[in-house]
Scaffold this motif. Structure first.
Motif, PDB file in Angstrom:
ATOM      1  N   VAL A 201       0.773  -1.202  -0.053  1.00  0.00           N
ATOM      2  CA  VAL A 201       0.124  -0.074  -0.046  1.00  0.00           C
ATOM      3  C   VAL A 201       1.075   1.288   0.140  1.00  0.00           C
ATOM      4  O   VAL A 201       1.819   1.399   1.032  1.00  0.00           O
ATOM      5  N   LEU A 202       0.844   2.026  -1.025  1.00  0.00           N
ATOM      6  CA  LEU A 202       1.729   3.295  -1.052  1.00  0.00           C
ATOM      7  C   LEU A 202       1.148   4.553  -1.479  1.00  0.00           C
ATOM      8  O   LEU A 202      -0.218   4.525  -2.023  1.00  0.00           O
ATOM      9  N   ASP A 203       1.532   5.647  -1.258  1.00  0.00           N
ATOM     10  CA  ASP A 203       1.192   6.848  -1.669  1.00  0.00           C
ATOM     11  C   ASP A 203       0.955   6.717  -3.190  1.00  0.00           C
ATOM     12  O   ASP A 203       2.157   7.040  -3.870  1.00  0.00           O
ATOM     13  N   GLY A 204       0.007   6.983  -3.904  1.00  0.00           N
ATOM     14  CA  GLY A 204      -0.216   6.899  -5.454  1.00  0.00           C
ATOM     15  C   GLY A 204      -0.132   8.279  -5.937  1.00  0.00           C
ATOM     16  O   GLY A 204      -0.506   7.988  -7.139  1.00  0.00           O
ATOM     17  N   THR A 205       0.034   9.410  -5.381  1.00  0.00           N
ATOM     18  CA  THR A 205      -0.125  10.790  -6.157  1.00  0.00           C
ATOM     19  C   THR A 205       0.992  10.758  -7.474  1.00  0.00           C
ATOM     20  O   THR A 205       0.658  11.507  -8.008  1.00  0.00           O
ATOM     21  N   ASP A 206       2.005  10.131  -7.137  1.00  0.00           N
ATOM     22  CA  ASP A 206       3.053   9.830  -8.134  1.00  0.00           C
ATOM     23  C   ASP A 206       2.951   8.682  -8.777  1.00  0.00           C
ATOM     24  O   ASP A 206       3.677   7.785  -8.296  1.00  0.00           O
TER      25      ASP A 206
END
Ligand code: UTP
Length: 228
Positions: A201-206
Protein backbone atom coordinates in the motif's frame (compact mmCIF):
# COMPACT_ATOMS: atom_id res chain seq x y z
CA UNK A 1 5.97 -10.79 -12.58
CA UNK A 2 2.15 -10.71 -12.63
CA UNK A 3 1.01 -7.51 -10.93
CA UNK A 4 -2.43 -6.08 -10.18
CA UNK A 5 -2.34 -2.31 -9.64
CA UNK A 6 -5.30 -0.72 -7.88
CA UNK A 7 -5.43 2.99 -8.64
CA UNK A 8 -7.67 4.94 -6.27
CA UNK A 9 -10.02 7.35 -8.01
CA UNK A 10 -8.68 10.15 -5.84
CA UNK A 11 -5.16 9.62 -7.20
CA UNK A 12 -6.11 8.90 -10.84
CA UNK A 13 -8.78 11.54 -11.38
CA UNK A 14 -9.12 13.91 -8.44
CA UNK A 15 -10.00 16.68 -10.89
CA UNK A 16 -10.16 14.96 -14.30
CA UNK A 17 -6.71 16.27 -15.23
CA UNK A 18 -5.74 14.55 -18.50
CA UNK A 19 -1.99 14.84 -17.77
CA UNK A 20 -2.37 12.89 -14.57
CA UNK A 21 -4.20 10.06 -16.31
CA UNK A 22 -1.55 10.11 -19.07
CA UNK A 23 1.20 9.85 -16.41
CA UNK A 24 -0.52 6.83 -14.91
CA UNK A 25 -0.84 5.22 -18.33
CA UNK A 26 2.90 5.87 -18.92
CA UNK A 27 3.73 4.16 -15.63
CA UNK A 28 1.59 1.12 -16.51
CA UNK A 29 3.04 1.00 -20.02
CA UNK A 30 6.59 1.14 -18.74
CA UNK A 31 5.93 -1.87 -16.48
CA UNK A 32 4.33 -3.62 -19.46
CA UNK A 33 7.42 -2.85 -21.57
CA UNK A 34 9.61 -4.40 -18.85
CA UNK A 35 7.75 -7.67 -19.42
CA UNK A 36 5.40 -7.66 -16.42
CA UNK A 37 1.86 -8.99 -16.86
CA UNK A 38 -0.55 -6.36 -15.63
CA UNK A 39 -4.09 -5.92 -14.46
CA UNK A 40 -5.47 -2.57 -13.35
CA UNK A 41 -8.41 -1.60 -11.16
CA UNK A 42 -9.67 1.98 -11.02
CA UNK A 43 -11.71 3.69 -8.29
CA UNK A 44 -14.37 6.36 -8.47
CA UNK A 45 -12.79 9.13 -6.39
CA UNK A 46 -14.48 12.47 -5.75
CA UNK A 47 -16.70 12.20 -8.83
CA UNK A 48 -18.27 9.01 -7.43
CA UNK A 49 -18.71 10.70 -4.05
CA UNK A 50 -20.43 13.70 -5.71
CA UNK A 51 -22.87 11.50 -7.62
CA UNK A 52 -23.55 9.33 -4.58
CA UNK A 53 -24.14 12.44 -2.42
CA UNK A 54 -26.66 13.91 -4.87
CA UNK A 55 -28.48 10.63 -5.39
CA UNK A 56 -28.64 10.06 -1.61
CA UNK A 57 -30.31 13.49 -1.26
CA UNK A 58 -32.76 12.38 -3.94
CA UNK A 59 -33.69 9.33 -1.86
CA UNK A 60 -31.77 6.59 -3.69
CA UNK A 61 -31.20 3.47 -1.61
CA UNK A 62 -27.73 2.06 -0.81
CA UNK A 63 -27.69 -0.47 -3.64
CA UNK A 64 -28.71 2.22 -6.11
CA UNK A 65 -25.86 4.37 -4.76
CA UNK A 66 -23.42 1.51 -5.19
CA UNK A 67 -24.57 1.06 -8.78
CA UNK A 68 -23.95 4.74 -9.40
CA UNK A 69 -20.49 4.36 -7.83
CA UNK A 70 -19.73 1.38 -10.07
CA UNK A 71 -20.77 3.39 -13.14
CA UNK A 72 -18.33 6.18 -12.19
CA UNK A 73 -15.45 3.73 -11.62
CA UNK A 74 -16.06 2.45 -15.14
CA UNK A 75 -16.05 6.02 -16.49
CA UNK A 76 -12.66 6.53 -14.85
CA UNK A 77 -11.65 3.19 -16.33
CA UNK A 78 -12.49 4.50 -19.78
CA UNK A 79 -10.20 7.49 -19.17
CA UNK A 80 -7.30 5.16 -18.39
CA UNK A 81 -8.17 3.00 -21.41
CA UNK A 82 -8.10 6.11 -23.62
CA UNK A 83 -4.62 6.92 -22.32
CA UNK A 84 -3.33 3.33 -22.61
CA UNK A 85 -4.51 3.24 -26.21
CA UNK A 86 -4.17 -0.14 -27.92
CA UNK A 87 -2.41 -1.89 -25.01
CA UNK A 88 -5.63 -1.89 -23.01
CA UNK A 89 -8.71 -4.03 -23.45
CA UNK A 90 -11.15 -1.71 -25.23
CA UNK A 91 -13.78 -1.50 -22.48
CA UNK A 92 -13.65 -1.80 -18.67
CA UNK A 93 -14.02 -5.46 -17.68
CA UNK A 94 -17.40 -5.96 -16.00
CA UNK A 95 -16.48 -9.33 -14.49
CA UNK A 96 -13.36 -11.11 -13.22
CA UNK A 97 -13.69 -13.52 -16.15
CA UNK A 98 -13.58 -10.69 -18.67
CA UNK A 99 -10.49 -9.31 -16.98
CA UNK A 100 -8.73 -12.68 -16.99
CA UNK A 101 -9.61 -13.26 -20.64
CA UNK A 102 -8.04 -9.89 -21.50
CA UNK A 103 -4.81 -10.96 -19.78
CA UNK A 104 -4.82 -14.24 -21.71
CA UNK A 105 -5.20 -12.31 -24.97
CA UNK A 106 -2.20 -10.21 -24.02
CA UNK A 107 -4.17 -7.02 -23.30
CA UNK A 108 -4.06 -4.99 -20.10
CA UNK A 109 -7.50 -5.23 -18.45
CA UNK A 110 -8.97 -2.20 -16.71
CA UNK A 111 -11.60 -3.09 -14.10
CA UNK A 112 -13.85 -0.77 -12.15
CA UNK A 113 -16.48 -1.91 -9.69
CA UNK A 114 -18.03 -5.35 -10.11
CA UNK A 115 -20.95 -5.82 -7.67
CA UNK A 116 -22.74 -3.65 -5.09
CA UNK A 117 -21.82 -3.44 -1.41
CA UNK A 118 -18.03 -3.35 -1.74
CA UNK A 119 -15.35 -1.03 -3.13
CA UNK A 120 -12.68 -1.42 -5.78
CA UNK A 121 -10.24 -2.33 -2.97
CA UNK A 122 -12.01 -5.68 -2.78
CA UNK A 123 -12.20 -5.95 -6.58
CA UNK A 124 -8.41 -5.58 -6.79
CA UNK A 125 -7.78 -8.22 -4.12
CA UNK A 126 -10.27 -10.67 -5.67
CA UNK A 127 -8.88 -10.12 -9.16
CA UNK A 128 -5.31 -10.58 -7.93
CA UNK A 129 -6.39 -13.83 -6.30
CA UNK A 130 -8.25 -14.96 -9.42
CA UNK A 131 -5.35 -14.40 -11.82
CA UNK A 132 -2.70 -15.67 -9.39
CA UNK A 133 -0.88 -12.34 -9.13
CA UNK A 134 2.60 -12.27 -7.57
CA UNK A 135 2.06 -8.76 -6.28
CA UNK A 136 -0.88 -6.46 -5.53
CA UNK A 137 -0.18 -2.72 -5.32
CA UNK A 138 -2.66 -0.23 -3.88
CA UNK A 139 -1.84 3.27 -5.11
CA UNK A 140 -3.94 5.33 -2.72
CA UNK A 141 -4.20 8.74 -1.13
CA UNK A 142 -3.38 7.16 2.26
CA UNK A 143 0.36 6.39 2.13
CA UNK A 144 0.29 3.03 3.88
CA UNK A 145 -1.39 1.13 6.70
CA UNK A 146 -1.44 2.94 10.05
CA UNK A 147 -2.28 1.67 13.51
CA UNK A 148 -5.10 4.27 13.66
CA UNK A 149 -6.82 6.59 11.19
CA UNK A 150 -4.07 9.15 10.29
CA UNK A 151 -6.75 11.74 9.41
CA UNK A 152 -8.19 11.50 12.92
CA UNK A 153 -5.22 10.68 15.12
CA UNK A 154 -1.95 12.67 15.07
CA UNK A 155 -0.15 9.80 16.81
CA UNK A 156 -1.05 7.27 14.13
CA UNK A 157 2.06 5.31 13.14
CA UNK A 158 2.63 3.63 9.81
CA UNK A 159 3.57 -0.05 9.62
CA UNK A 160 6.54 -0.72 7.33
CA UNK A 161 5.50 -4.36 7.27
CA UNK A 162 2.61 -6.25 8.79
CA UNK A 163 1.13 -9.72 8.56
CA UNK A 164 -2.20 -10.28 6.82
CA UNK A 165 -3.85 -11.29 10.13
CA UNK A 166 -2.66 -8.04 11.66
CA UNK A 167 -4.01 -6.11 8.63
CA UNK A 168 -7.48 -7.57 9.19
CA UNK A 169 -7.41 -6.58 12.89
CA UNK A 170 -6.16 -3.05 12.16
CA UNK A 171 -8.73 -2.41 9.39
CA UNK A 172 -11.56 -3.84 11.50
CA UNK A 173 -10.65 -1.41 14.31
CA UNK A 174 -10.40 1.60 11.98
CA UNK A 175 -13.67 0.75 10.20
CA UNK A 176 -15.51 0.64 13.54
CA UNK A 177 -15.23 4.43 13.65
CA UNK A 178 -17.93 5.90 11.42
CA UNK A 179 -16.58 8.06 8.60
CA UNK A 180 -13.00 6.94 9.09
CA UNK A 181 -10.80 6.33 6.07
CA UNK A 182 -9.03 2.98 5.94
CA UNK A 183 -6.39 2.47 3.21
CA UNK A 184 -8.17 -0.71 2.07
CA UNK A 185 -11.59 -2.00 3.09
CA UNK A 186 -12.19 -4.99 5.35
CA UNK A 187 -13.31 -7.32 2.56
CA UNK A 188 -10.07 -6.60 0.69
CA UNK A 189 -8.08 -7.30 3.87
CA UNK A 190 -9.87 -10.65 4.31
CA UNK A 191 -9.19 -11.66 0.70
CA UNK A 192 -5.51 -10.70 1.08
CA UNK A 193 -5.41 -12.77 4.25
CA UNK A 194 -6.87 -15.91 2.70
CA UNK A 195 -4.99 -15.72 -0.58
CA UNK A 196 -1.56 -14.87 0.80
CA UNK A 197 -0.85 -12.36 -1.99
CA UNK A 198 2.12 -10.10 -1.31
CA UNK A 199 0.59 -6.62 -1.12
CA UNK A 200 1.98 -3.09 -0.98
CA UNK A 201 0.00 0.00 0.00
CA UNK A 202 1.68 3.23 -1.08
CA UNK A 203 1.06 6.89 -1.76
CA UNK A 204 -0.09 6.87 -5.38
CA UNK A 205 -0.08 10.60 -6.05
CA UNK A 206 3.05 10.14 -8.18
CA UNK A 207 2.63 7.13 -10.53
CA UNK A 208 6.42 6.73 -10.76
CA UNK A 209 6.26 5.36 -7.21
CA UNK A 210 4.30 2.38 -8.49
CA UNK A 211 7.00 1.69 -11.10
CA UNK A 212 9.78 1.91 -8.49
CA UNK A 213 7.90 -0.36 -6.11
CA UNK A 214 7.46 -3.07 -8.75
CA UNK A 215 10.81 -2.72 -10.50
CA UNK A 216 13.18 -2.01 -7.60
CA UNK A 217 11.12 -2.93 -4.54
CA UNK A 218 11.57 0.67 -3.36
CA UNK A 219 8.59 2.50 -1.92
CA UNK A 220 7.36 4.45 1.06
CA UNK A 221 4.35 2.69 2.42
CA UNK A 222 3.42 -0.64 3.96
CA UNK A 223 3.98 -4.20 2.84
CA UNK A 224 1.51 -6.89 3.86
CA UNK A 225 3.29 -10.18 4.20
CA UNK A 226 1.56 -13.50 3.67
CA UNK A 227 1.27 -15.46 6.92
CA UNK A 228 3.96 -18.09 7.36
P1 UTP B 1 -14.35 3.16 -4.88
O1 UTP B 1 -13.66 1.88 -4.87
O2 UTP B 1 -13.78 4.27 -5.66
O3 UTP B 1 -14.60 3.66 -3.37
O4 UTP B 1 -15.84 2.93 -5.36
P2 UTP B 1 -13.57 4.25 -2.33
O5 UTP B 1 -12.53 3.20 -2.06
O6 UTP B 1 -14.41 4.71 -1.19
O7 UTP B 1 -12.95 5.54 -3.04
P3 UTP B 1 -11.48 5.96 -3.60
O8 UTP B 1 -11.59 5.89 -5.12
O9 UTP B 1 -10.45 5.00 -3.08
O10 UTP B 1 -11.30 7.36 -3.15
C1 UTP B 1 -16.80 3.99 -5.35
C2 UTP B 1 -18.14 3.46 -4.94
O11 UTP B 1 -18.62 2.53 -5.93
C3 UTP B 1 -19.35 1.48 -5.32
C4 UTP B 1 -19.35 1.77 -3.81
O12 UTP B 1 -20.52 2.51 -3.51
C5 UTP B 1 -18.11 2.64 -3.65
O13 UTP B 1 -18.21 3.47 -2.51
N1 UTP B 1 -18.73 0.17 -5.67
C6 UTP B 1 -17.47 0.10 -6.14
C7 UTP B 1 -19.47 -0.98 -5.53
O14 UTP B 1 -20.63 -0.96 -5.07
N2 UTP B 1 -18.93 -2.16 -5.92
C8 UTP B 1 -17.68 -2.27 -6.41
O15 UTP B 1 -17.24 -3.41 -6.75
C9 UTP B 1 -16.91 -1.10 -6.50
Amino acid sequence: MKVVVSIGGSVLAPDLDADRVADYADAIQSLDAQGHTLGTVVGGGPTARDYIGSARDLGANEIELDQLGIAVTRLNGRLLIAALDDRAAPTPAESYDEGREAIRRGDIPVLGGIVAAQTTDAVAAAFAEYVGADLLVYATSVPGVYDADPNEDDDATRFDELGADELVDVIADIEMDAGSSAPVDLLAAKIIQRSGIRTIVLDGTDPERVVRAVEDGEYEGSEILPEA
